[in-house]
Scaffold this motif. Structure first.
Motif, PDB file in Angstrom:
ATOM      1  N   ARG A 164       0.074   4.288  -2.574  1.00 56.13           N
ATOM      2  CA  ARG A 164      -0.146   5.694  -2.206  1.00 56.13           C
ATOM      3  C   ARG A 164       0.770   6.623  -3.001  1.00 56.13           C
ATOM      4  O   ARG A 164       0.343   7.704  -3.443  1.00 56.13           O
ATOM      5  CB  ARG A 164       0.076   5.870  -0.707  1.00 56.13           C
ATOM      6  N   ARG A 165       2.027   6.209  -3.175  1.00 54.86           N
ATOM      7  CA  ARG A 165       2.959   7.034  -3.945  1.00 54.86           C
ATOM      8  C   ARG A 165       2.515   7.142  -5.412  1.00 54.86           C
ATOM      9  O   ARG A 165       2.536   8.227  -6.002  1.00 54.86           O
ATOM     10  CB  ARG A 165       4.364   6.434  -3.854  1.00 54.86           C
ATOM     11  N   TYR A 194       0.811  -1.205   0.000  1.00 56.40           N
ATOM     12  CA  TYR A 194       0.000   0.000   0.000  1.00 56.40           C
ATOM     13  C   TYR A 194       0.852   1.266   0.000  1.00 56.40           C
ATOM     14  O   TYR A 194       0.375   2.329  -0.420  1.00 56.40           O
ATOM     15  CB  TYR A 194      -0.945  -0.018   1.197  1.00 56.40           C
ATOM     16  N   ALA A 195       2.087   1.196   0.457  1.00 58.36           N
ATOM     17  CA  ALA A 195       2.956   2.377   0.408  1.00 58.36           C
ATOM     18  C   ALA A 195       3.242   2.762  -1.042  1.00 58.36           C
ATOM     19  O   ALA A 195       3.177   3.946  -1.419  1.00 58.36           O
ATOM     20  CB  ALA A 195       4.257   2.083   1.159  1.00 58.36           C
ATOM     21  N   THR A 255      -0.519   6.862  -6.458  1.00 55.66           N
ATOM     22  CA  THR A 255      -1.769   7.625  -6.501  1.00 55.66           C
ATOM     23  C   THR A 255      -1.486   9.128  -6.439  1.00 55.66           C
ATOM     24  O   THR A 255      -2.137   9.930  -7.132  1.00 55.66           O
ATOM     25  CB  THR A 255      -2.679   7.207  -5.339  1.00 55.66           C
ATOM     26  N   ARG A 256      -0.529   9.531  -5.611  1.00 59.71           N
ATOM     27  CA  ARG A 256      -0.185  10.955  -5.565  1.00 59.71           C
ATOM     28  C   ARG A 256       0.365  11.424  -6.908  1.00 59.71           C
ATOM     29  O   ARG A 256       0.047  12.531  -7.366  1.00 59.71           O
ATOM     30  CB  ARG A 256       0.836  11.188  -4.444  1.00 59.71           C
ATOM     31  N   THR A 310      -2.650  -0.282 -10.889  1.00 59.64           N
ATOM     32  CA  THR A 310      -1.922  -0.265  -9.616  1.00 59.64           C
ATOM     33  C   THR A 310      -2.304  -1.440  -8.729  1.00 59.64           C
ATOM     34  O   THR A 310      -1.466  -1.969  -7.992  1.00 59.64           O
ATOM     35  CB  THR A 310      -2.163   1.067  -8.880  1.00 59.64           C
TER      36      THR A 310
END
Length: 618
Positions: free
Chosen positions: A410-411, A406-407, A413-414, A444
């Motif tokens: 998130r990266r 998930y890290a 997604t940003r 993703t």
């Protein structure tokens, strides 16, 4: 086929029936199929459509050199592999002029003398004569061998595996039974002396992952009880109309258009001699219910506790004379009256044959034998030869969200948000924006969340390969002991049997402890496991829709949707008649100081009045 000349450079295949060359475009063969034909072995055959007849079961072509038989009823040719005719029966049919019917036309009540000749009947078993056709015959092209197509395989299962065990207490031997079910994977299992009641759930005994439909007839925790386990893909149905107080459970399945009635029967050793007459009443009800239709097949498996019968000669084992009523003469009369047979000839407990298999289709059974079981009775295993679709639960992909990265998601997604809002999102349509977001999410998830595929055959996780090897070794020792009776073989067999029980118990305990974890840290997995053992999972069984069996969840949903679609039909308001306006006469009354009871007397109950209550005065 097109009557045009096959030239040297044309892509063509040669028929092995008539030796004619056929263009691949005329034979409906694409380029990939043509390459496979060129790479096939010389012993593989290829026939054009005019040189083959469709099989009455698998619908594939019956060629000139295929072993096949023509049905005397429907006049269709049937492959030997589809009709389950072995080489010895095939040679016997060719040498005689008997009547032969395919499984689709057979009444399902064949006796062991079905191969005898019949007078004044004719049937030709010669090879199919190939049609000459209009194509020009060319022996060879440039000296090259003709391309041939490899033979295909039918998607039909040819047998139903059946097991019958007097378990003598199921709760204490559930792990042993689960080992047998996971290793042998039988289609039908009949259990006697289960010794359970309604307080014991099915999930506690048989894990749902084994995909069995469970039918029970419980007595008490101290004795008796019968159970039937039938695979879900057979679509079993419990039979209730023959319930007569006997210690038995019945279910039925439809295989190839014929109803098969399956029963698990138990007769107590201290039961009255007339108790076996209940079996006659049950079989009579089954035959009466199919009086105007195709005769059904019945298969009764169970422990009847008639130890005096010598089943090889059907005589009294001690005296060698006819069997008396007390020793089982009534059971022999039932078998004879319904044209049935008893298939178990070897002892199942000590020197006595107590566990039986009674059926009216003995010729369809093969490999009837006894194997080691967790109780003091030997288990009966046999195979019922019949054709039915080999339906398997389709494999599906499971997304393991608990192991996702998930890290990284998130990266990513940003980074996507920066590109999305700086890329002219106002200039794109709503559909274009949605497709952009959707494609990013799918990409993703696929890159950062692992997946796994389900197994086509589900098994128990605590049954390891080591346990499976020990079980096979134990079965071999048991078979050697039955043949030789040597004491040293029996000692090794008993020791291995105890070792397997310890291994299964230890493996199951380790699996449960690993699944539950530390109860002091998190007690939820423990209580989830306990609650799961006390609740039966009620799922939708396989459904039949348009002559097909719906196994997957999607197929079941479509079958139910098509069945109940008429309930949710749209209402057409234009068809509702208009009867005009209806005027209701109302009497407006203020709230009286003495209450409403005094106002009821001023109304005429014969005339229709409406009553409007005024809130004045509150």
């Amino acid at each position: 086929m097109c009557a045009k000349l096959v030239k040297k450079n044309d892509n063509a295949v040669q028929c092995d029936g008539c030796d004619h060359w056929v263009h691949i475009r005329c034979a409906d063969i694409d380029r990939e199929g043509y390459k496979l034909l060129q790479l096939s072995k010389p012993e593989d055959k290829w026939y054009r459509s005019k040189c083959s007849s469709p099989c009455g079961i698998c619908l594939k072509g019956v060629r000139g050199d295929d072993p096949a038989i023509e049905c005397d009823s429907c006049k269709k040719w049937i492959h030997n592999r589809c009709s389950l005719v072995d080489d010895s029966h095939y040679d016997h049919i060719q040498a005689t002029n008997c009547i032969w019917m395919c499984p689709n036309c057979d009444n399902g009540n064949l006796s062991s003398t079905w191969g005898l000749t019949a007078p004044q009947t004719e049937n030709s078993f010669h090879a199919l004569n190939p049609d000459s056709g209009n194509a020009h015959s060319i022996s060879s092209i440039d000296g090259k061998s003709s391309a041939r197509r490899p033979s295909g395989k039918t998607a039909l299962k040819e047998e139903v595996s059946v097991v019958s065990i007097n378990i003598n207490g199921l709760r204490g031997k559930k792990l042993d039974l689960q080992t047998i079910l996971s290793e042998s994977n039988p289609d039908v299992v009949a259990l006697q002396e289960t010794k359970i009641d309604s307080t014991v759930t099915n999930t506690e005994l048989i894990p749902p992952c084994l995909e069995y439909e469970i039918f029970r007839n419980d007595r008490t925790l101290r004795g008796g009880g019968t159970m039937l386990l039938i695979k879900n893909h057979l679509s079993p149905t419990q039979v209730n109309f023959i319930a007569d107080g006997s210690e038995s459970i019945w279910a039925k399945v439809s295989i190839n258009g014929t109803w098969h009635y399956l029963a698990s029967w138990y007769r107590d050793p201290d039961a009255h001699v007339e108790h076996i007459s209940l079996l006659r009443d049950q079989l009579s009800k089954i035959m009466t219910s199919h009086r105007n239709s195709k005769l059904p097949c019945f298969h009764v498996l169970g422990d009847f506790n008639f130890s005096q019968i010598d089943w090889a000669h059907r005589l009294d084992k001690d005296s060698g004379n006819s069997v008396s009523n007390h020793s089982g003469k009534l059971l022999l009369d039932i078998i004879n009256d319904f044209a049935a047979d008893q298939l178990v000839k070897s002892p199942t407990r000590g020197n006595n044959t107590l566990d039986l298999v009674i059926t009216n289709t003995p010729s369809q059974y093969t490999d009837v034998s006894t194997i080691d079981s967790p109780s003091d009775h030997a288990a009966i295993v046999c195979k019922l030869k019949c054709l039915f679709p080999n339906l398997k639960q389709p494999r599906r992909r499971i997304t393991q969200y608990s192991k996702g990265d998930y890290a990284t998601m998130r990266r990513d997604t940003r980074g996507f948000c920066i590109k999305y809002f700086n890329g002219g999102q106002d200039k794109r349509t709503v559909e274009e924006n949605w497709q952009l977001i959707k494609s990013f999410l799918e990409k993703t998830v696929k890159a950062n969340i692992p997946t796994k595929m389900t197994k086509s055959r589900k098994s128990l996780p605590w049954i390891t390969d080591t346990i499976r090897r020990l079980v096979r070794r134990r079965n071999r020792l048991h078979a050697i002991f039955k043949k030789t009776g040597k004491a040293d073989v029996r000692k090794r067999w008993v020791e291995l049997r105890s070792k397997i029980k310890r291994e299964v118990y230890t493996s199951h305990k380790n699996y449960i402890n690993g699944m539950i974890g530390d109860i002091k840290v998190d007690a939820k997995p423990f209580w989830r496991y306990i609650n799961g053992q006390k609740k039966d999972k009620h799922t939708i069984p396989p459904l039949k829709s348009n002559s097909k069996v719906a196994v997957s969840d999607m197929d079941k949903a479509q079958a139910l949707n098509s069945q109940f679609s008429s309930v949710f039909s749209k209402t057409v308001f234009t068809t509702i008649p208009f009867l005009g306006l209806f005027v209701v006469r109302c009497l407006i009354l203020p709230y009286p100081p003495m209450g409403w009871k005094s106002c009821y007397t001023v109304l005429n109950p014969i005339r229709p009045w409406g009553l409007i209550i005024s809130t004045h005065g509150f």
